[in-house]
Motif scaffolding. Structure first.
Motif, mmCIF file in Angstrom:
data_model
loop_
_atom_site.group_PDB
_atom_site.id
_atom_site.type_symbol
_atom_site.label_atom_id
_atom_site.label_comp_id
_atom_site.label_asym_id
_atom_site.label_seq_id
_atom_site.Cartn_x
_atom_site.Cartn_y
_atom_site.Cartn_z
ATOM 1 N N ARG A 156 -3.987 13.095 11.189
ATOM 2 C CA ARG A 156 -4.662 12.326 12.242
ATOM 3 C C ARG A 156 -5.174 13.249 13.340
ATOM 4 O O ARG A 156 -5.263 12.871 14.502
ATOM 5 N N ALA A 175 -0.334 6.884 6.073
ATOM 6 C CA ALA A 175 -0.484 6.432 7.461
ATOM 7 C C ALA A 175 -1.957 6.225 7.841
ATOM 8 O O ALA A 175 -2.858 6.421 7.028
ATOM 9 N N GLY A 225 -3.920 7.478 10.515
ATOM 10 C CA GLY A 225 -4.765 8.444 11.215
ATOM 11 C C GLY A 225 -4.934 8.153 12.701
ATOM 12 O O GLY A 225 -5.761 8.779 13.360
ATOM 13 N N LEU A 248 0.961 18.635 3.779
ATOM 14 C CA LEU A 248 0.964 17.703 4.921
ATOM 15 C C LEU A 248 -0.474 17.635 5.441
ATOM 16 O O LEU A 248 -1.232 16.799 5.039
ATOM 17 N N ASP A 276 2.138 20.092 19.081
ATOM 18 C CA ASP A 276 2.602 18.808 18.546
ATOM 19 C C ASP A 276 3.710 18.207 19.392
ATOM 20 O O ASP A 276 4.893 18.245 19.043
ATOM 21 N N ASN A 334 4.852 22.410 12.554
ATOM 22 C CA ASN A 334 4.672 22.223 13.995
ATOM 23 C C ASN A 334 4.863 23.534 14.748
ATOM 24 O O ASN A 334 5.161 23.533 15.950
HETATM 25 P P1 AMP Z 1 4.346 15.181 12.813
HETATM 26 O O1 AMP Z 1 5.757 14.806 12.533
HETATM 27 O O2 AMP Z 1 3.686 14.358 13.894
HETATM 28 O O3 AMP Z 1 4.148 16.627 13.031
HETATM 29 O O4 AMP Z 1 3.524 14.781 11.522
HETATM 30 C C1 AMP Z 1 3.837 15.221 10.232
HETATM 31 C C2 AMP Z 1 2.688 14.944 9.321
HETATM 32 O O5 AMP Z 1 2.383 13.549 9.299
HETATM 33 C C3 AMP Z 1 1.397 15.634 9.690
HETATM 34 O O6 AMP Z 1 0.755 16.001 8.515
HETATM 35 C C4 AMP Z 1 0.635 14.563 10.419
HETATM 36 O O7 AMP Z 1 -0.748 14.778 10.392
HETATM 37 C C5 AMP Z 1 1.032 13.323 9.652
HETATM 38 N N1 AMP Z 1 0.932 12.107 10.475
HETATM 39 C C6 AMP Z 1 1.742 11.721 11.472
HETATM 40 N N2 AMP Z 1 1.354 10.532 11.971
HETATM 41 C C7 AMP Z 1 0.265 10.147 11.274
HETATM 42 C C8 AMP Z 1 -0.600 9.006 11.303
HETATM 43 N N3 AMP Z 1 -0.424 8.015 12.154
HETATM 44 N N4 AMP Z 1 -1.621 8.986 10.420
HETATM 45 C C9 AMP Z 1 -1.803 9.966 9.546
HETATM 46 N N5 AMP Z 1 -1.031 11.052 9.441
HETATM 47 C C10 AMP Z 1 0.000 11.144 10.294
#
Ligand code: AMP
Ligand code: MG
Length: 520
Positions: A103, A133, A135, A99, A280, A271
Motif C-alpha cells: 500500500r 489487503a 492497499g 511482501l 514504517d 521495516n
Molecule cells: P507492515 O507490517 O505495515 O510493515 O506491513 C507488512 C506488509 O503488509 C507490507 O508488505 C505491506 O505493504 C503490507 N500491508 C500492510 N497493510 C496493508 C494494506 N492495508 N494493504 C495492502 N498491503 C498491506
C-alpha cells in the motif's frame, strides 16, 4: 507547483513486465508499474512546510489544488512514473517470502538543490503486493506516521519524513484489535519522503530467488547514490564496505531510539531501511515509565521480541539476515562475520557514550558503565518517567542537597520511594554526584548540553491518541499544535507546559495509547 522528477530506482533496476495490481509473485524484477487510486473527496489535513522545502515546494504550493491532486493520488504529476517495490522479509523471526509495497506507491525521486528525494504515497491503493489487503490506510495510523516522522526528525533521530496528510473521503474497514469488531474508519494518504525507501528485504527477496544479477544491480544503485564512499570496481569489496556502513548507520539509529525512549514495535527486516532511517511507523510507542520489557505492539505482547531493551539485539539479528542476502556477491563470509562479531560491543560502547551525554559527562571513564547500568536498574524499581527524569536531571541545582527530590516529578508513585528503593536511589545519586564533580566544565555548561539531548517534549502515545480522536470528530487543531510543539522538542515552551507531564492515568491501558496493533 514544480517538482523536478528524475527517476533513479526505476531506471537502474528491473521492471516487472506485467502491469496492473493483480496480486502475483513478481520474479526477476525489483518493482512493478502501478497507478494510484483516485480518492472520492480529498481534503488536506496537514502538510509539513519543512519537508515541502526539501523537495522545492513553498507554502503557496501546499495550498494549491494541484498539490491536493498529486499527493492524494488523484492525478499523476508531470515526470512521475509510479511504481511499487518488490521486497521480502523476516516477520517476527520467520521468513515470510514476498511482501513488497502493498500500500505504498512511489511517485519517483525529485531533485532539489542537488539532493534527491523519493516521494511515496502510503494508502493510495492496491499493488501486486497487496496480498489479501486493500492497499489503503486509515486516518488514525496516518496521523501517527505523519506526526511522529516529523517529531523524530526534530529530535535528531534518523527517519523518513512526512510531507502531507490527506483524507481521501473514503471509508476503510478495519478490525483494530483483531477481535471481530470491524468498523469503518476514515481513509487517508500520507506522502513519505526519504532519499531512498530500499529496505533489507529488497536484497533478501533477490537472494532468496537467486537473482544475483539484479542483486548486484541493487547494491550498485545503493552504493552509487547513498554510500558513494563504499564504491569499488570489485563488487565483492563494495558489498563488504556497504555492509559495514549499513551496520554503523543501523547502530546509530538504535542508539538514538534508546536516547529518546522510542520503541519501533515491528522491527521486521522489511521495516529496516538500508539508510539506517526509522521507517514504517506502525504500532510504535514512546516509553512513559522506563521499562526494558515494554512493547506497544499487542501482536508482540507474548514474545516481546521488539521490546525496548531488545532493539539492539534485533538490529544485529536483522543485519545477519542482510549479510546472508549479500553473501552471494562476496562468496566469502569473513567480511560479514568480522563486522557482525563486533556489532554488539561497538553498539554498547556507543550506547554508553550516548548515556554519558544524557548525564552531562564528557570524560570517558570505565566506571561509567556501572553508573549507567545501575541507573537503568534504579529507573525500573518503581515507575519513573524516562523523559521527565532526564529533563529534570538537566536542571538540578547542585548546590542543594536532596537531589532525588529535585527529580520527583518523574515518579508515578512517589509513595513507593521508600525502603530499599529509596536507599538504591540515594546510593545512585551519591555516585553520580561524585562522578559529576570529576568533570572540568562548569555545571551550567554541562546542563545546557544535557538539555540538547534530553528532550522536554516527545510524542507520547496518548498525545497522538488525543489528536486522532479530535481529528476523527473533524477537528485538526491538535495535529497542528503537536506538529508545532514537536518541532522544538528541546526548547522550554512555557505556553505548552501541559505537554510536559506524565502520561495521565486514563491512558495507561487504553487502546491507541498503550496498546497498539498492526491494524492500520
Ligand atoms: P507492515 O507490517 O505495515 O510493515 O506491513 C507488512 C506488509 O503488509 C507490507 O508488505 C505491506 O505493504 C503490507 N500491508 C500492510 N497493510 C496493508 C494494506 N492495508 N494493504 C495492502 N498491503 C498491506
Ligand atoms: Mg512495512
Amino acid at each position: 507547483m514544480k517538482l523536478n522528477f528524475k527517476s533513479l530506482f526505476s531506471k537502474e533496476l528491473s521492471a516487472d513486465p506485467i502491469e496492473g495490481s493483480a496480486r502475483r509473485q513478481v520474479s526477476d524484477a525489483s518493482f512493478s508499474w502501478v497507478k494510484t487510486r483516485v480518492p472520492s473527496a480529498a481534503k488536506l489535513v496537514h502538510a509539513s512546510k519543512e519537508t515541502a522545502a526539501l523537495v522545492g515546494l513553498n507554502e503557496e504550493d501546499l495550498r494549491s489544488d494541484e498539490f491536493l491532486d498529486v499527493f492524494s493520488g488523484k492525478k499523476q504529476a508531470e515526470g512521475s512514473v509510479p511504481y511499487a517495490m518488490c521486497y521480502g522479509g523476516h516477520q517476527f523471526g520467520s521468513w515470510a517470502g514476498q511482501l513488497g509495497d502493498g500500500r505504498a506507491i512511489n511517485l519517483g525521486e525529485v531533485e532539489h538543490q542537488n539532493k534527491s528525494w523519493a516521494l511515496q504515497l502510503k494508502g493510495a491503493g492496491e499493488t501486486p503486493y497487496s496480498r489479501s489487503a486493500d492497499g489503503l490506510a486509515v486516518l488514525r495510523s496516518s496521523i501517527r506516521e505523519h506526526l511522529c516522522s516529523e517529531a523524530m526528525h526534530a529530535l535528531g533521530v534518523p527517519t523518513t519524513r512526512s510531507l502531507s496528510l490527506i483524507l481521501t473521503g473514503d471509508e476503510v474497514l478495519r478490525d483494530v484489535m483483531y477481535n471481530g469488531n470491524a468498523a469503518y474508519e476514515p481513509g487517508a494518504v500520507v506522502c513519505r519522503v526519504a532519499p531512498s525507501f530500499v529496505r533489507f528485504g529488497n536484497f533478501q527477496i533477490l537472494a532468496a530467488r537467486n537473482n544475483i544479477k539484479e542483486l548486484e544491480r541493487l547494491v550498485q544503485h545503493t552504493v552509487k547514490h547513498f554510500y558513494p564512499e563504499c564504491q569499488h570496481e570489485d563488487i565483492a569489496i563494495s558489498t563488504a564496505r556497504l555492509f559495514k556502513a549499513v551496520c554503523d548507520k543501523t547502530s546509530e539509529m538504535i542508539v538514538e531510539w534508546q536516547r529518546v525512549g522510542f520503541v519501533h514495535g515491528v522491527m521486521n527486516t522489511d521495516n529496516m531501511s538500508i539508510l539506517g532511517e526509522t521507517i514504517d511507523y506502525g504500532p510504535y510507542g514512546w516509553l512513559d515509565d522506563y521499562d526494558h520489557n515494554w512493547t506497544p505492539n499487542t501482536t508482540d505482547s507474548g514474545q516481546r521480541r521488539y521490546r525496548f531493551g531488545n532493539q539492539a539485539y534485533i538490529a544485529n539479528w536483522n543485519l545477519l539476515q542482510l549479510a546472508n542476502a549479500l553473501y552471494p556477491l562476496t562468496n566469502d563470509p569473513e567480511p560479514f562475520e568480522s563486522v557482525l562479531k563486533s556489532f554488539r560491543g561497538d553498539h554498547h560502547s556507543a550506547y554508553l557514550n550516548m548515556m554519558r551525554t544524557k548525564l552531562g559527562l564528557s570524560l570517558r571513564k570505565d566506571e561509567d558503565e556501572d553508573l549507567i547500568l545501575d541507573l537503568e536498574r534504579c529507573l525500573q524499581l518503581s515507575p519513573c518517567d524516562m523523559s521527565i527524569f532526564f529533563r529534570e536531571l538537566s536542571h538540578i541545582d547542585w548546590t542543594k542537597q536532596e537531589l532525588l527530590q529535585q527529580v520527583s516529578k518523574a515518579f508515578y508513585v512517589p509513595s513507593s520511594l521508600v525502603g530499599d528503593t529509596l536507599l538504591d536511589w540515594e546510593d545512585w545519586f551519591r555516585d553520580y554526584e561524585a562522578r559529576w564533580q570529576e568533570e572540568a566544565e562548569s555545571s551550567a555548561v554541562r546542563q545546557e548540553g544535557m538539555r540538547k539531548v534530553n528532550p522536554k517534549y516527545v510524542l507520547r502515545n496518548y498525545m497522538a491518541q488525543l489528536a486522532i480522536e479530535a481529528a476523527e470528530a473533524g477537528n485538526f487543531e491538535l495535529i497542528n499544535e503537536l506538529h508545532e510543539l514537536l518541532k522544538q522538542p528541546y526548547d522550554e515552551q512555557m505556553e505548552h507546559e501541559k505537554w510536559y507531564a506524565q502520561r495521565p492515568d486514563w491512558a495507561k491501558n487504553k487502546v491507541g495509547s498503550s496498546m497498539l496493533s498492526c491494524s492500520s
